[in-house]
Write an enzyme that holds these catalytic residues in place. Structure first.
Site, mmCIF file in Angstrom:
data_model
loop_
_atom_site.group_PDB
_atom_site.id
_atom_site.type_symbol
_atom_site.label_atom_id
_atom_site.label_comp_id
_atom_site.label_asym_id
_atom_site.label_seq_id
_atom_site.Cartn_x
_atom_site.Cartn_y
_atom_site.Cartn_z
ATOM 1 N N ALA A 130 0.860 -1.190 0.000
ATOM 2 C CA ALA A 130 0.000 0.000 0.000
ATOM 3 C C ALA A 130 0.893 1.235 0.000
ATOM 4 O O ALA A 130 2.089 1.143 0.243
ATOM 5 C CB ALA A 130 -0.903 -0.006 1.234
ATOM 6 N N LYS A 131 0.313 2.365 -0.269
ATOM 7 C CA LYS A 131 1.066 3.622 -0.197
ATOM 8 C C LYS A 131 0.076 4.768 -0.155
ATOM 9 O O LYS A 131 -1.047 4.656 -0.643
ATOM 10 C CB LYS A 131 1.962 3.785 -1.423
ATOM 11 N N GLY A 132 0.525 5.897 0.389
ATOM 12 C CA GLY A 132 -0.328 7.077 0.406
ATOM 13 C C GLY A 132 0.491 8.316 0.165
ATOM 14 O O GLY A 132 1.725 8.291 0.229
#
Ligand code: GLU
Length: 428
Positions: free
Chosen positions: A117-119
């Site tokens: 995941a990443k943001g």
């Protein structure tokens, strides 16, 4: 094979951002995977879910400003999503998708039980005061709260985010839950369940894989010349640990300047100068050289530890390093990688080289769950073992099958992810 026309626009190949680099890497590896996994390869080309949010905050002068934020779950076949949050003025959905994809691969390379995941928030944090940064972090956290959780998706620091930002995220999430949930983020301050060794973990991992590849190439760290791009979370720690091990850090480039000292930089003086002036420009005991000159410097290890696509078709031909150790995510474009391969430059890919950060994030998460905290020695020992073993497996596979280290790392990781995917099967 795979036709672009069937794809939603945001993941198509016309998207020329970093997502395109990630897709090319997956394409190179897909034909090498086990036949039984082939029907599932498409999984890697589509992020599982992507969220775009509006993040309005009140500035100190009373005006309201809007920022764009993202959180992407690329894959959760092997466990909850895991990956950092980046604050940068150039963040795009394409970039966050690619970074999330690389987290899926990275977590599988070091075999920690996480998906990818990443943001990110599209903001220049240098333009915000500390209270504005806190309001931005808390509002962004509220907007992505449906995506995150200690057994769902666990954010961590990335570019321009740190332990303080993690503390605000942890507090915002905990207030909503009505209880203290330390395991919702990693890279926290020690007083909130952070782990010893986490701040230096990515840089330490960069050093460990450099040492491992150096051993195999007859390039010992003591006396080796090292050039580092980036002097933040990753670059500063890597440079310091290389120097402690006897290497000579001859050049550092960051956003402010490129500094060079053929006999080795005085890193403590650089840190002090940067703290005092906000820039590397004019630091004592070194000369300032041109930005492009950095890539041409003769050295043993070149460590790009800043942004994506820094080594590209325009500068790859000029690189004078024996080994590139990718401290950043995605610093080398596929075009550059072909040029470097022809020149005989060994590239240790990001998905192993910078996996030290998420490996110690895993230790932090485990410590938070068990409420039992380990010593720094124990953490560094376990980190070294995981990194060295994962690197050895990649090196052996690359040798056996005549692959680049990146492709070998992707074969190992994609096989792990797709095996999990295949055995879980399709719902409903
Ligand atoms: N942002 C770091 C990375 O790119 C660490 C992620 C994490 O610890 O979850 O690997």
């Amino acid at each position: 094979m795979f036709s672009d026309r069937k794809l939603p626009s945001y993941i198509s190949r016309e998207n020329v951002g970093p997502w395109h680099i990630y897709l090319e890497q997956v394409d190179r590896v897909a034909p090498l995977l086990d036949k039984a996994l082939q029907p599932w390869v498409e999984t890697l080309r589509r992020p599982k879910r992507s969220l775009i949010v509006d993040v309005p905050i009140r500035l100190d002068d009373g005006r309201i400003e809007h920022f764009e934020g993202y959180r992407v779950h690329h894959n959760t076949s092997r466990g909850p999503g895991k990956g950092g949050i980046r604050f940068h003025q150039d963040v795009t959905l394409s970039e966050v998708m690619a970074l999330a994809g690389w987290m899926t691969i990275k977590n599988a390379v070091v075999n920690v039980p996480f998906g990818g995941a990443k943001g990110g928030v599209r903001v220049d944090p240098r333009q915000l005061s500390q209270p504005e940064l806190e309001r931005l972090t808390r509002r962004y956290t509220s907007e992505i709260v449906s995506m995150i959780g200690p057994d769902k998706d666990i954010p961590a620091p990335d570019m321009n985010t740190n332990a303080q930002v993690m503390a605000w995220i942890m507090d915002t999430y905990s207030m909503g839950e009505g209880r203290t949930v330390t395991g919702v983020v990693t890279g926290k301050p020690i007083s909130l369940g952070g782990s010893l060794g986490r701040p230096d973990a990515t840089g330490r991992g960069v050093y460990v894989v450099a040492r491992e590849v150096g051993q195999r190439l007859g390039l010992p760290i003591p006396g080796a010349r090292v050039a580092v791009q980036g002097f933040g979370n990753v670059g500063e720690a890597a440079a310091r640990i290389f120097a402690e091990a006897g290497a000579s850090v001859i050049a550092i480039q960051d956003v402010s300047a490129t500094v060079y000292a053929p006999g080795g930089l005085d890193l403590a003086a650089l840190r002090q100068h940067l703290r005092a002036t906000g820039s590397l420009q004019g630091a004592p005991g070194c000369e300032t050289i041109g930005r492009e000159e950095f890539w041409r410097l003769p050295c043993d290890f070149l460590v790009p530890a800043a942004l994506e696509a820094q080594i590209n078709q325009f500068n790859a031909g000029e690189i004078n390093a024996r080994v590139i150790v990718e401290g950043a995510n995605g610093p080398t474009t596929p075009e550059a990688e072909s040029i470097l391969a022809d020149k005989g430059v060994v590239v240790v890919p990001d998905v192993i080289a910078n996996a030290g950060g998420v490996t110690v994030s895993y230790f932090e998460w485990v410590q938070d769950f068990s409420n039992f905290f380990w010593s720094e020695d124990e953490i560094n020992r376990r980190l070294e073992k995981i990194m060295a073993d994962a690197f050895a497996a990649i090196w052996v596979l690359a040798g056996e099958r005549g692959l680049s280290l990146r492709t070998a790392a992707f074969v190992i990781a994609c096989s792990r992810v797709l095996e999990a995917r295949a055995i879980r099967g399709l719902y409903p």
